[in-house]
Write an enzyme that holds these catalytic residues in place. Structure first.
Site, short mmCIF file in Angstrom:
data_model
loop_
_atom_site.label_atom_id
_atom_site.label_comp_id
_atom_site.label_asym_id
_atom_site.label_seq_id
_atom_site.Cartn_x
_atom_site.Cartn_y
_atom_site.Cartn_z
N TYR A 142 -4.61 -29.35 -36.74
CA TYR A 142 -6.15 -28.84 -36.84
C TYR A 142 -6.62 -28.05 -37.80
CZ TYR A 142 -7.13 -29.59 -31.68
OH TYR A 142 -7.21 -30.04 -30.51
N LYS A 144 8.44 -32.59 -31.54
CA LYS A 144 8.63 -33.88 -31.80
C LYS A 144 9.71 -33.95 -32.85
CE LYS A 144 8.19 -38.50 -31.25
NZ LYS A 144 8.51 -39.03 -30.05
N ASP A 150 6.88 -36.16 -25.75
CA ASP A 150 6.56 -37.28 -24.99
C ASP A 150 7.34 -37.33 -23.75
OD1 ASP A 150 8.98 -37.63 -26.34
OD2 ASP A 150 8.81 -39.87 -26.82
N ASP A 210 -2.99 -28.99 -26.90
CA ASP A 210 -4.50 -29.48 -26.55
C ASP A 210 -4.34 -30.51 -25.40
OD1 ASP A 210 -7.24 -29.94 -26.47
OD2 ASP A 210 -7.14 -31.58 -27.71
N ASP A 214 -4.88 -30.70 -21.03
CA ASP A 214 -5.57 -31.56 -20.17
C ASP A 214 -4.84 -32.16 -19.15
OD1 ASP A 214 -7.84 -30.95 -21.43
OD2 ASP A 214 -8.93 -32.93 -21.71
C1 IPM Z 1 -9.88 -27.02 -26.20
C2 IPM Z 1 -10.89 -28.08 -26.78
C3 IPM Z 1 -11.17 -27.96 -28.21
C4 IPM Z 1 -9.65 -28.10 -29.14
C5 IPM Z 1 -12.05 -28.75 -28.98
C6 IPM Z 1 -13.54 -28.67 -28.51
C7 IPM Z 1 -12.07 -28.44 -30.33
O1 IPM Z 1 -10.48 -29.42 -26.71
O2 IPM Z 1 -10.05 -26.14 -26.37
O3 IPM Z 1 -8.90 -27.61 -25.61
O4 IPM Z 1 -9.39 -29.21 -29.35
O5 IPM Z 1 -9.10 -27.07 -29.16
MN MN Z 2 -8.78 -29.58 -25.34
#
Ligand code: IPM
Ligand code: MN
Length: 361
Positions: free
Chosen positions: A141, A187, A220, A244, A248
């Site tokens: 990032y 990784k 992975d 990140d 999710d």
């Molecule tokens: C998160 C989001 C952010 C990230 C985005 C909105 C920049 O996806 O907080 O997980 O990638 O960190």
């Molecule tokens: Mn995210």
């Protein structure tokens, strides 16, 4: 206690879920006799529209002076054009960096009432309770990059020993308070930065946390094991980008992305002597449902609970909020993202149910 809290509603469903979390914070203040000053500032696309910048100086200054910051979400398709020089997400990344919040704690807990809301089999998800510690101010990032030019673009994943060590310490300390089992995700079979990561995490645990069992796992494989045997995890620590993605994925265990809270902590402390944290639900701005009053506010409300715990030291209050959330789920309240057979309720009704459960407990 008197606390100054900055609210950053942001974009999409951000204002709706932050409104909900603010209502719950006010209910906590009333019930426990605290004074919370809640101040709102713009960030993200909303801030670009108002000021031309995704993180206006007034917003940043307020965050650096606050006892803690609670953020909704940033981002909107209208800013997705790749040629735009300013984007809402830059505001959030700049804020994380400026606040120095390098450790992002993302607890993934499956509430018993939501076992059937997950697309995974109930016997797999039941009892899931782990925390992902995502490195938040380094890695892909923030490494050197080139925007698309002449058919070429790049991002780089850079980690220093110091960056790895400090986040490894946060994760190991957390593991000590929990099940003493730490999985470091990398990784290392491909990436040089991951080989350093693995070596430094191993060293931190060997030298400072001999009571913690450390396991290294390739990202992975971790992606698969999180779905196959989620209940075997306790604490995970991983790089910014991997964290990140994995969180999710982990949200599918909890029934919805709308359920996950997060706490980002660094080294700086507020005037109460606690870390000055940045708290955000893991979900994004969900522009497709923004403004409809149907967003799930529980990720934001649970983030407010983490704020009470980590930045204000109010453990009893944090628990009261978490128990209120658990109770309304047991009572059958479901927003549309969680409903299986239940008739879904809107953001307001869900929030009122949490407030009510809070005052009755
Ligand atoms: C998160 C989001 C952010 C990230 C985005 C909105 C920049 O996806 O907080 O997980 O990638 O960190
Ligand atoms: Mn995210």
């Amino acid at each position: 206690m008197e606390a100054r809290l900055v609210l950053l509603p942001g974009d999409g469903i951000g204002p709706e879920v932050i409104g909900a979390a603010a209502a719950v914070l006010r209910a906590v203040a009333r019930r426990f006799g605290h004074v919370f000053h809640l101040e709102e500032y713009p960030i993200g696309g909303t801030a670009i529209e108002a000021t031309g910048e995704p993180l206006p100086p007034d917003t940043l200054q307020a965050c650096l002076e606050a006892d803690a910051v609670l953020l909704g979400a940033v981002g909107d398709p209208k800013w997705d054009r790749p040629d735009l020089p300013v984007r809402p997400e830059q505001g959030l990344l700049a804020l994380r960096k400026a606040m120095g919040v390098y450790a992002n704690l993302r607890p993934v807990r499956v509430f018993p009432a939501l076992v059937h809301a997950s697309p995974l089999k109930p016997e797999i998800v039941r009892g899931t309770d782990f925390v992902v510690v995502r490195e938040l101010t380094g890695g892909l990032y923030f490494g050197p990059r080139q925007e698309p030019r002449e058919g070429r673009a790049y991002d780089t994943m850079v980690y220093t020993e110091a960056e790895i060590r400090r986040v490894a310490r946060v994760a190991a300390r957390l593991a000590l308070k929990r099940g003493r089992h730490l999985v470091s995700v990398d990784k290392a079979n491909v990436l040089a930065s991951s080989r350093l990561w693995r070596q430094v995490v191993q060293q931190v645990v060997d030298e400072e946390f001999p009571q913690v069992t450390l396991e290294h796992m390739l990202v992975d494989a971790a992606a698969m094991h999180l779905l196959r045997r989620p209940t075997t995890f306790d604490v995970l620590v991983t790089a910014n980008m991997f964290g990140d993605i994995l969180t999710d994925e982990a949200a599918a265990l909890a029934g919805s992305l709308g359920m996950l809270p997060s706490a980002s902590l660094g080294e700086t402390h507020n005037r109460h002597g606690f870390p000055r944290g940045l708290y955000e639900p893991v979900h994004g701005s969900a522009p497709d449902i923004a403004g409809q009053g149907i967003a799930n506010p529980l990720g934001a409300i649970l983030s407010a609970a983490l704020l009470l715990r980590h930045s204000l030291g109010l453990e009893e209050e944090a628990r009261a909020v978490e128990e209120a959330v658990e109770r309304v789920l047991e009572q059958g309240y479901r927003t549309v993202d969680l409903a299986v057979e239940e008739e879904p309720v809107g953001t307001r009704e869900m929030t009122r149910a949490v407030e009510k459960a809070l005052t009755q407990s």
